[in-house]
Design a protein around this motif. Structure first.
Motif, PDB file in Angstrom:
ATOM      1  N   CYS A  48       0.822  -1.156  -0.167  1.00  0.00           N
ATOM      2  CA  CYS A  48       0.091   0.162  -0.083  1.00  0.00           C
ATOM      3  C   CYS A  48       0.832   1.348  -0.052  1.00  0.00           C
ATOM      4  O   CYS A  48       0.569   2.429  -0.723  1.00  0.00           O
ATOM      5  CB  CYS A  48      -0.779  -0.163   1.240  1.00  0.00           C
ATOM      6  SG  CYS A  48      -2.097  -1.371   1.285  1.00  0.00           S
ATOM      7  N   HIS A  74      -3.896  -4.518  -7.555  1.00  0.00           N
ATOM      8  CA  HIS A  74      -3.902  -3.873  -6.124  1.00  0.00           C
ATOM      9  C   HIS A  74      -5.141  -3.237  -5.838  1.00  0.00           C
ATOM     10  O   HIS A  74      -5.665  -3.429  -4.567  1.00  0.00           O
ATOM     11  CB  HIS A  74      -2.552  -2.972  -6.025  1.00  0.00           C
ATOM     12  CG  HIS A  74      -2.477  -2.557  -4.173  1.00  0.00           C
ATOM     13  ND1 HIS A  74      -1.602  -3.422  -3.633  1.00  0.00           N
ATOM     14  CD2 HIS A  74      -3.056  -1.791  -3.839  1.00  0.00           C
ATOM     15  CE1 HIS A  74      -1.769  -2.845  -2.522  1.00  0.00           C
ATOM     16  NE2 HIS A  74      -2.682  -1.707  -2.406  1.00  0.00           N
ATOM     17  N   CYS A  78      -7.698  -4.360  -2.745  1.00  0.00           N
ATOM     18  CA  CYS A  78      -7.477  -3.502  -1.425  1.00  0.00           C
ATOM     19  C   CYS A  78      -8.265  -2.552  -1.462  1.00  0.00           C
ATOM     20  O   CYS A  78      -8.256  -1.206  -2.048  1.00  0.00           O
ATOM     21  CB  CYS A  78      -5.991  -2.910  -1.467  1.00  0.00           C
ATOM     22  SG  CYS A  78      -5.499  -1.860  -0.030  1.00  0.00           S
ATOM     23  N   CYS A  81      -6.970   0.946  -0.404  1.00  0.00           N
ATOM     24  CA  CYS A  81      -6.226   1.891  -1.366  1.00  0.00           C
ATOM     25  C   CYS A  81      -7.558   2.554  -2.161  1.00  0.00           C
ATOM     26  O   CYS A  81      -7.507   3.621  -2.869  1.00  0.00           O
ATOM     27  CB  CYS A  81      -5.474   1.155  -2.144  1.00  0.00           C
ATOM     28  SG  CYS A  81      -3.735   0.968  -1.246  1.00  0.00           S
TER      29      CYS A  81
HETATM   30 ZN   LIG Z   1      -3.249  -1.143  -0.707  1.00  0.00          ZN
END
Ligand SMILES: [Zn+2]
Ligand SMILES: [Zn+2]
Length: 124
Positions: A48, A74, A78, A81
């Motif tokens: 991250c 990602h 995630c 994020c």
């Molecule tokens: Zn992340």
């Protein structure tokens, strides 16, 4: 451990905030479950912290294709994020709108100001 739980814990795992027992759980699940094993590897490839650091390049399209798709991945893995990008974009849009407003309607501002002053005097 379920995959859902593993997904949540993977992020804690990478942050180093999991207890030793919980880390072992994640590692065991990731070894047995190919989906979560992939997830863990992808998250180790791009943390991250890296994501945030290179976010500008990502949004500007300055990353090469390979790296761009790692970032895409990602983002879909995630939730942290995703939230970060959403608020970042909102902030950017707001500042662009504010900038445009200032450039496009310079005449309007004094008039509005005068009106506001006028109104506030009426109230007194
Ligand atoms: Zn992340
Ligand atoms: Zn799994």
């Amino acid at each position: 451990m379920t995959c859902k739980q593993c997904e949540v814990d993977v992020h804690e795992y990478l942050r180093g905030t999991l207890s030793a027992a919980a880390r072992a759980e994640v590692e065991r699940h990731a070894a047995e479950c190919s989906a979560c094993g992939d997830l863990l590897r992808r998250c180790q490839e791009l943390t991250c912290k890296d994501f945030v650091e290179f976010l500008n390049d990502y949004l500007d399209g300055d990353l090469d294709g390979q790296r761009h798709s790692v970032f895409d991945q990602h983002l879909s893995d995630c939730p942290d994020c995703r939230a970060y990008v959403a608020s970042y974009r909102r902030t950017m849009e707001l500042s662009v709108t504010a900038l445009r407003g200032e450039l496009a309607v310079p005449e309007e501002i004094p008039e509005r100001l005068l009106q506001a002053i006028h109104d506030s005097r009426k109230q007194r």
